[in-house]
Design an enzyme around this catalytic site. Sequence first.
Site, PDB file in Angstrom:
ATOM      1  N   HIS A  63      -4.615  22.459 -20.383  1.00 57.54           N
ATOM      2  CA  HIS A  63      -5.534  21.908 -21.434  1.00 57.54           C
ATOM      3  C   HIS A  63      -5.576  22.339 -22.719  1.00 57.54           C
ATOM      4  O   HIS A  63      -6.535  21.982 -23.658  1.00 57.54           O
ATOM      5  CB  HIS A  63      -6.357  21.028 -20.578  1.00 57.54           C
ATOM      6  CG  HIS A  63      -5.656  20.260 -19.690  1.00 57.54           C
ATOM      7  ND1 HIS A  63      -5.007  19.255 -19.280  1.00 57.54           N
ATOM      8  CD2 HIS A  63      -5.843  20.972 -18.062  1.00 57.54           C
ATOM      9  CE1 HIS A  63      -4.485  19.189 -18.249  1.00 57.54           C
ATOM     10  NE2 HIS A  63      -5.574  19.931 -17.008  1.00 57.54           N
ATOM     11  N   GLU A  75      -6.302  49.668 -21.646  1.00 59.52           N
ATOM     12  CA  GLU A  75      -7.111  50.565 -21.605  1.00 59.52           C
ATOM     13  C   GLU A  75      -6.085  51.912 -21.128  1.00 59.52           C
ATOM     14  O   GLU A  75      -6.234  53.125 -21.257  1.00 59.52           O
ATOM     15  CB  GLU A  75      -8.279  51.234 -20.747  1.00 59.52           C
ATOM     16  CG  GLU A  75      -9.572  51.317 -21.671  1.00 59.52           C
ATOM     17  CD  GLU A  75     -10.642  51.020 -21.291  1.00 59.52           C
ATOM     18  OE1 GLU A  75     -10.967  51.645 -19.565  1.00 59.52           O
ATOM     19  OE2 GLU A  75     -11.791  51.699 -22.096  1.00 59.52           O
ATOM     20  N   LYS A 111     -17.567  54.958 -28.165  1.00 62.26           N
ATOM     21  CA  LYS A 111     -19.127  55.647 -27.280  1.00 62.26           C
ATOM     22  C   LYS A 111     -19.430  56.488 -28.086  1.00 62.26           C
ATOM     23  O   LYS A 111     -20.697  56.773 -28.382  1.00 62.26           O
ATOM     24  CB  LYS A 111     -18.187  56.183 -25.844  1.00 62.26           C
ATOM     25  CG  LYS A 111     -17.784  54.807 -25.407  1.00 62.26           C
ATOM     26  CD  LYS A 111     -18.003  55.565 -23.447  1.00 62.26           C
ATOM     27  CE  LYS A 111     -18.468  55.180 -22.498  1.00 62.26           C
ATOM     28  NZ  LYS A 111     -18.378  55.190 -21.032  1.00 62.26           N
TER      29      LYS A 111
HETATM   30  O1  LIG Z   1     -18.265  54.576 -15.969  1.00 59.68           O
HETATM   31  P1  LIG Z   1     -18.895  55.156 -17.206  1.00 59.68           P
HETATM   32  O2  LIG Z   1     -18.803  56.294 -17.623  1.00 59.68           O
HETATM   33  O3  LIG Z   1     -19.877  54.793 -17.788  1.00 59.68           O
HETATM   34  O4  LIG Z   1     -17.961  54.333 -18.495  1.00 59.68           O
HETATM   35  C1  LIG Z   1     -17.354  52.839 -17.913  1.00 59.68           C
HETATM   36  C2  LIG Z   1     -16.720  52.539 -19.283  1.00 59.68           C
HETATM   37  O5  LIG Z   1     -17.314  53.391 -20.630  1.00 59.68           O
HETATM   38  C3  LIG Z   1     -15.982  53.600 -21.569  1.00 59.68           C
HETATM   39  O6  LIG Z   1     -15.958  51.690 -21.949  1.00 59.68           O
HETATM   40  C4  LIG Z   1     -14.976  53.868 -20.887  1.00 59.68           C
HETATM   41  O7  LIG Z   1     -13.242  53.223 -21.425  1.00 59.68           O
HETATM   42  C5  LIG Z   1     -14.236  52.945 -19.713  1.00 59.68           C
HETATM   43  O8  LIG Z   1     -13.580  53.191 -19.229  1.00 59.68           O
HETATM   44  C6  LIG Z   1     -15.417  53.563 -18.788  1.00 59.68           C
HETATM   45  O9  LIG Z   1     -15.055  51.784 -17.522  1.00 59.68           O
END
Ligand SMILES: O=P(O)(O)OC[C@H]1O[C@H](O)[C@H](O)[C@@H](O)[C@@H]1O
Length: 431
Positions: A293, A272, A404
């Site tokens: 293995h 990331e 997201k």
């Molecule tokens: O902590 P949050 O805001 O719920 O995010 C959880 C995760 O969400 C996404 O995948 C971001 O790219 C991550 O970097 C983050 O750790």
Amino acid sequence: MHVDIGAALGTVADPGVDEDALDALDERVAAAHETIADGREADEFGYAALNLPDRTDPEMIREAVEPVADAEYVVTVGIGGSALGAKTVTAALADDPDRHVVLDNVDPEHVERTLAGLPLEDTAISVVSKSGTTAETLANFLVVREAYESRGVDWTERTVATTGESGPLRELADEEDLPTLPLPDGVPGRFAALSTVGLVPAAIVDLDIEGLLAGAGDVADDLGPSLYDTPAYAYGAVAYALEERGASVNAVMPYAERLEYFAEWFAQLWAESLGKDGRGQTPARALGATDQHSQLQLYRAGPRDKMVTVVRPRERADVPVPDPGNESLSYLAGADLGELLDAEYDATVASLSAAGRPAVELELDRLDARNLGELLYAMEAACVLVGELADVETFTQPAVEWGKRAARGLLAGEDTEETRTVADRPSYRID
Ligand SMILES: O=P(O)(O)OC[C@H]1O[C@H](O)[C@H](O)[C@@H](O)[C@@H]1O
């Protein structure tokens, strides 16, 4: 933490890094270190992560978990940076790592099975979301709460929330007056293992979070302008140089079951942070000796696009192999399992070198809180250094944010740029 880059040198490996190339790179490391030091000094976004060993208050975490400190189990509801660091710490340090369970994925069968197997009356909940908006975390939290209710257990007395000042998770926490812990300022989730984001379960199962922070602090204090004096930078600089020379994959292979999660945590950190602008190493997760293995064949004889990072504690509790009483097994007579594992580690590095494949060794004195703190911090510093050398935006993750938003938009039935892209995605079915 000790770093050995011998098996990544150009005299041994292809891709490899010649010593004069390292000398040239060291000047760039000095400049990058200055940027990092200035960023830390000003507590700039992202660089602030490297100040966590000083900023995190273990006492505050211990006080917040006090109401649930007698729980036998703890379930983390969080994903990505809000789960992997926490699990890495408990998996590495807890006598019984099964006391800490993570619900990150929203696979319904997995969630149901996990909750069915937990004595909820004796299980604390650590719900963590930096943004407070992550769909997986909020959905799982609602499911977990209902599971407690349906078993007649008061979840509000067993929950600690770690989130920001606003957002849906904060609202849920305020509605129920849950104990909450603040987020560290200016720290992306994947760099937050050494903060409230990563240490709540460790505090609940009573691990040495003070030692963890102290180990990290030692590495923080020792960051200097030369890779030759700073093992964390030596690792980052060599990984960067190998990537430049074609090692687009970084296979991380701890020789310790307790570090299996570390490879997962590393994968998020590296991918990331550094997967930007058409570059970045693809982290591959492996486990020694198990993957000798399976994957080692590819690492030794496949495309020359990999570096292998092996990790081990130098000292560990051992188990003697009983006398085989059989001539054909005489090589095991008097051996210990740890000795065998060490022999396999040495053999892997040697076998990669013999085939001209680059490897870097990371060794801990032993796998305790202090040494784990050193390792986690060193990898974060290495990652930040690679970001500087590669000139990418280490601390953002726009590609992940897109997904997201798309998931939330789809669930809400919204018409957005993301949901339209999902609807129009390419398809060429062969049924
Ligand atoms: O902590 P949050 O805001 O719920 O995010 C959880 C995760 O969400 C996404 O995948 C971001 O790219 C991550 O970097 C983050 O750790």
